[in-house]
Scaffold this motif. Structure first.
Motif, PDB file in Angstrom:
ATOM      1  N   SER A   8      30.347  39.861  38.341  1.00  0.00           N
ATOM      2  CA  SER A   8      31.620  39.634  38.337  1.00  0.00           C
ATOM      3  C   SER A   8      32.062  38.120  38.890  1.00  0.00           C
ATOM      4  O   SER A   8      32.954  37.330  38.365  1.00  0.00           O
ATOM      5  N   LEU A   9      31.257  37.811  40.067  1.00  0.00           N
ATOM      6  CA  LEU A   9      31.355  36.658  40.668  1.00  0.00           C
ATOM      7  C   LEU A   9      30.695  35.442  39.559  1.00  0.00           C
ATOM      8  O   LEU A   9      31.287  34.265  39.500  1.00  0.00           O
ATOM      9  N   LEU A  10      29.520  35.777  39.180  1.00  0.00           N
ATOM     10  CA  LEU A  10      28.841  34.671  38.125  1.00  0.00           C
ATOM     11  C   LEU A  10      29.894  34.365  37.047  1.00  0.00           C
ATOM     12  O   LEU A  10      30.278  33.155  36.602  1.00  0.00           O
ATOM     13  N   TRP A  11      30.607  35.520  36.552  1.00  0.00           N
ATOM     14  CA  TRP A  11      31.806  35.353  35.619  1.00  0.00           C
ATOM     15  C   TRP A  11      32.664  34.460  35.925  1.00  0.00           C
ATOM     16  O   TRP A  11      33.194  33.406  35.142  1.00  0.00           O
ATOM     17  N   ALA A  12      33.224  34.536  37.138  1.00  0.00           N
ATOM     18  CA  ALA A  12      34.043  33.832  37.920  1.00  0.00           C
ATOM     19  C   ALA A  12      33.898  32.400  37.965  1.00  0.00           C
ATOM     20  O   ALA A  12      34.849  31.567  37.595  1.00  0.00           O
ATOM     21  N   ILE A  13      32.731  31.848  38.210  1.00  0.00           N
ATOM     22  CA  ILE A  13      32.218  30.548  38.532  1.00  0.00           C
ATOM     23  C   ILE A  13      32.201  29.995  37.204  1.00  0.00           C
ATOM     24  O   ILE A  13      32.510  28.771  36.849  1.00  0.00           O
ATOM     25  N   ARG A  14      31.811  30.762  36.150  1.00  0.00           N
ATOM     26  CA  ARG A  14      31.928  30.163  34.847  1.00  0.00           C
ATOM     27  C   ARG A  14      33.347  29.705  34.263  1.00  0.00           C
ATOM     28  O   ARG A  14      33.391  28.940  33.654  1.00  0.00           O
ATOM     29  N   GLU A  15      34.226  30.665  34.419  1.00  0.00           N
ATOM     30  CA  GLU A  15      35.516  30.718  34.222  1.00  0.00           C
ATOM     31  C   GLU A  15      36.243  29.400  34.671  1.00  0.00           C
ATOM     32  O   GLU A  15      37.080  28.796  34.122  1.00  0.00           O
ATOM     33  N   ALA A  16      35.786  29.374  36.183  1.00  0.00           N
ATOM     34  CA  ALA A  16      36.405  28.364  36.882  1.00  0.00           C
ATOM     35  C   ALA A  16      35.897  27.096  36.833  1.00  0.00           C
ATOM     36  O   ALA A  16      36.156  25.925  37.147  1.00  0.00           O
ATOM     37  N   ALA A  17      34.577  26.973  36.018  1.00  0.00           N
ATOM     38  CA  ALA A  17      33.954  25.700  35.773  1.00  0.00           C
ATOM     39  C   ALA A  17      33.495  24.854  37.284  1.00  0.00           C
ATOM     40  O   ALA A  17      33.633  23.844  37.328  1.00  0.00           O
ATOM     41  N   THR A  18      33.314  25.678  38.157  1.00  0.00           N
ATOM     42  CA  THR A  18      32.736  25.265  39.326  1.00  0.00           C
ATOM     43  C   THR A  18      31.317  25.532  39.564  1.00  0.00           C
ATOM     44  O   THR A  18      30.946  26.792  39.346  1.00  0.00           O
ATOM     45  N   ARG A  19      30.670  24.790  40.292  1.00  0.00           N
ATOM     46  CA  ARG A  19      29.067  24.820  40.609  1.00  0.00           C
ATOM     47  C   ARG A  19      28.758  24.886  41.803  1.00  0.00           C
ATOM     48  O   ARG A  19      27.866  25.504  42.427  1.00  0.00           O
ATOM     49  N   ARG A  20      29.267  23.734  42.700  1.00  0.00           N
ATOM     50  CA  ARG A  20      28.769  23.509  44.042  1.00  0.00           C
ATOM     51  C   ARG A  20      29.931  23.653  44.913  1.00  0.00           C
ATOM     52  O   ARG A  20      31.017  23.296  44.567  1.00  0.00           O
ATOM     53  N   GLU A  21      29.734  23.791  46.110  1.00  0.00           N
ATOM     54  CA  GLU A  21      30.486  23.823  47.323  1.00  0.00           C
ATOM     55  C   GLU A  21      30.584  22.364  47.759  1.00  0.00           C
ATOM     56  O   GLU A  21      29.398  21.731  47.802  1.00  0.00           O
ATOM     57  N   VAL A  22      31.738  22.119  48.277  1.00  0.00           N
ATOM     58  CA  VAL A  22      31.795  20.928  49.144  1.00  0.00           C
ATOM     59  C   VAL A  22      30.955  21.132  50.379  1.00  0.00           C
ATOM     60  O   VAL A  22      30.856  22.291  50.928  1.00  0.00           O
ATOM     61  N   ALA A  23      30.808  19.931  51.283  1.00  0.00           N
ATOM     62  CA  ALA A  23      29.839  20.286  52.495  1.00  0.00           C
ATOM     63  C   ALA A  23      30.915  21.016  53.691  1.00  0.00           C
ATOM     64  O   ALA A  23      31.924  20.974  53.780  1.00  0.00           O
ATOM     65  N   PRO A  24      30.191  22.212  54.129  1.00  0.00           N
ATOM     66  CA  PRO A  24      30.988  22.975  55.143  1.00  0.00           C
ATOM     67  C   PRO A  24      31.518  22.012  56.119  1.00  0.00           C
ATOM     68  O   PRO A  24      31.040  20.881  56.479  1.00  0.00           O
ATOM     69  N   VAL A  34      35.642  47.660  48.767  1.00  0.00           N
ATOM     70  CA  VAL A  34      34.971  46.335  48.565  1.00  0.00           C
ATOM     71  C   VAL A  34      35.066  45.955  47.086  1.00  0.00           C
ATOM     72  O   VAL A  34      35.432  44.602  46.931  1.00  0.00           O
ATOM     73  N   PHE A  35      34.814  46.808  46.136  1.00  0.00           N
ATOM     74  CA  PHE A  35      34.886  46.289  44.788  1.00  0.00           C
ATOM     75  C   PHE A  35      36.373  45.925  44.368  1.00  0.00           C
ATOM     76  O   PHE A  35      36.493  44.788  43.890  1.00  0.00           O
ATOM     77  N   VAL A  36      37.321  46.726  44.813  1.00  0.00           N
ATOM     78  CA  VAL A  36      38.616  46.391  44.415  1.00  0.00           C
ATOM     79  C   VAL A  36      39.050  45.243  45.076  1.00  0.00           C
ATOM     80  O   VAL A  36      39.611  44.342  44.542  1.00  0.00           O
ATOM     81  N   GLY A  37      38.905  44.845  46.608  1.00  0.00           N
ATOM     82  CA  GLY A  37      39.148  43.699  47.167  1.00  0.00           C
ATOM     83  C   GLY A  37      38.572  42.398  46.482  1.00  0.00           C
ATOM     84  O   GLY A  37      39.289  41.415  46.294  1.00  0.00           O
ATOM     85  N   VAL A  38      37.161  42.651  46.028  1.00  0.00           N
ATOM     86  CA  VAL A  38      36.764  41.309  45.242  1.00  0.00           C
ATOM     87  C   VAL A  38      37.297  40.959  44.016  1.00  0.00           C
ATOM     88  O   VAL A  38      37.666  39.938  43.657  1.00  0.00           O
ATOM     89  N   PHE A  39      37.768  42.214  43.390  1.00  0.00           N
ATOM     90  CA  PHE A  39      38.278  42.043  42.191  1.00  0.00           C
ATOM     91  C   PHE A  39      39.766  41.528  42.258  1.00  0.00           C
ATOM     92  O   PHE A  39      39.906  40.499  41.611  1.00  0.00           O
ATOM     93  N   ILE A  40      40.510  41.826  42.895  1.00  0.00           N
ATOM     94  CA  ILE A  40      41.647  41.148  43.609  1.00  0.00           C
ATOM     95  C   ILE A  40      41.344  39.807  43.934  1.00  0.00           C
ATOM     96  O   ILE A  40      42.280  38.656  43.287  1.00  0.00           O
ATOM     97  N   MET A  41      40.511  39.409  44.584  1.00  0.00           N
ATOM     98  CA  MET A  41      40.227  38.032  45.143  1.00  0.00           C
ATOM     99  C   MET A  41      39.921  37.102  43.718  1.00  0.00           C
ATOM    100  O   MET A  41      40.176  35.967  43.793  1.00  0.00           O
ATOM    101  N   GLY A  42      39.212  37.680  42.944  1.00  0.00           N
ATOM    102  CA  GLY A  42      38.653  36.943  41.701  1.00  0.00           C
ATOM    103  C   GLY A  42      40.012  36.716  40.969  1.00  0.00           C
ATOM    104  O   GLY A  42      39.929  35.505  40.311  1.00  0.00           O
TER     105      GLY A  42
END
Length: 212
Positions: free
Chosen positions: A72-88, A181-189
């Motif tokens: 689900s999360l890999l699908w989310a980053i593909r849809e959002a077209a984002t690959r990297r995080e900015v520096a913490p 947890v699954f429902v929470g991550v789904f909502i956050m997605g």
């Protein structure tokens, strides 16, 4: 079996550090999938003999944490077209140092807790350290997806802590936690997708730009 559980717990700790050290979202998700596999195997090694509740918990954990959520999360980053995080906010070295401090605090605190003698000695320290490293990831990263991953690491620590009482809790309670947890991550997605659509960015600091 206890020796195997200690090895698995050490690898859980290593994967938590690996998530703190990388900026590639896809790599972070795959590391969490590996951590999900380790968590799925742990209930099988903590019991002296294989039981049906332990097997059910292990399979459910593998399905949710190692397959469904990472996909689900890999699908989310593909849809959002984002690959990297900015520096913490603390920098990568700073994040790792905070992780090392979390491990030290976790081992110090665990010596003062009344632990079940039959459980693996590393279980509670690794659980507390993983929980704190999830909180570090959650608070030092800017992108919403990274914060979702921090929530998952934090929850993995809670899951590990729950394994100390696995013989006293029913399987239904543990499965209920996994479903939450699954429902929470789904909502956050869905929230992440909406943020990206409205702001064309996943930087959570830009949420102040939203208006009616």
């Amino acid at each position: 079996m206890e020796r195997w559980s200690e090895v698995l717990l050490l690898f859980v700790l290593v994967t938590s550090f690996a998530v703190l050290a990388t900026d590639r979202l896809s790599a972070m998700i795959r590391i969490l999938a590996v951590q999900g596999v380790l968590l799925g195997l742990l209930p099988l090694t903590l019991e002296p003999a294989l039981t049906l509740p332990a097997l059910g918990l292990g399979l459910a954990t593998l399905a949710v944490k190692a397959v469904i959520l990472p996909w689900s999360l890999l699908w989310a980053i593909r849809e959002a077209a984002t690959r990297r995080e900015v520096a913490p906010a603390a920098g990568y070295v700073g994040a790792l140092l905070l992780g090392c401090a979390a491990v030290g605090v976790a081992f110090a605190v665990s010596t003062r807790l009344p632990l079940p003698p039959e459980r693996a000695p590393l279980l509670v320290p690794v659980a507390l350290a993983t929980l704190m490293m999830g909180f570090i990831l959650l608070t030092t990263r800017a992108k919403a997806l990274s914060q979702v991953l921090g929530y998952l690491v934090l929850e993995n620590g809670v899951f590990l802590f729950g394994l100390t009482l696995a013989d006293r809790l029913s399987l239904l309670v543990e499965i209920g936690v996994l479903l939450d947890v699954f429902v929470g991550v789904f909502i956050m997605g869905l929230v992440v997708f909406q943020i990206n659509r409205e702001l064309d960015s996943l930087d959570s600091s830009r949420l102040t730009e939203l208006s009616d």
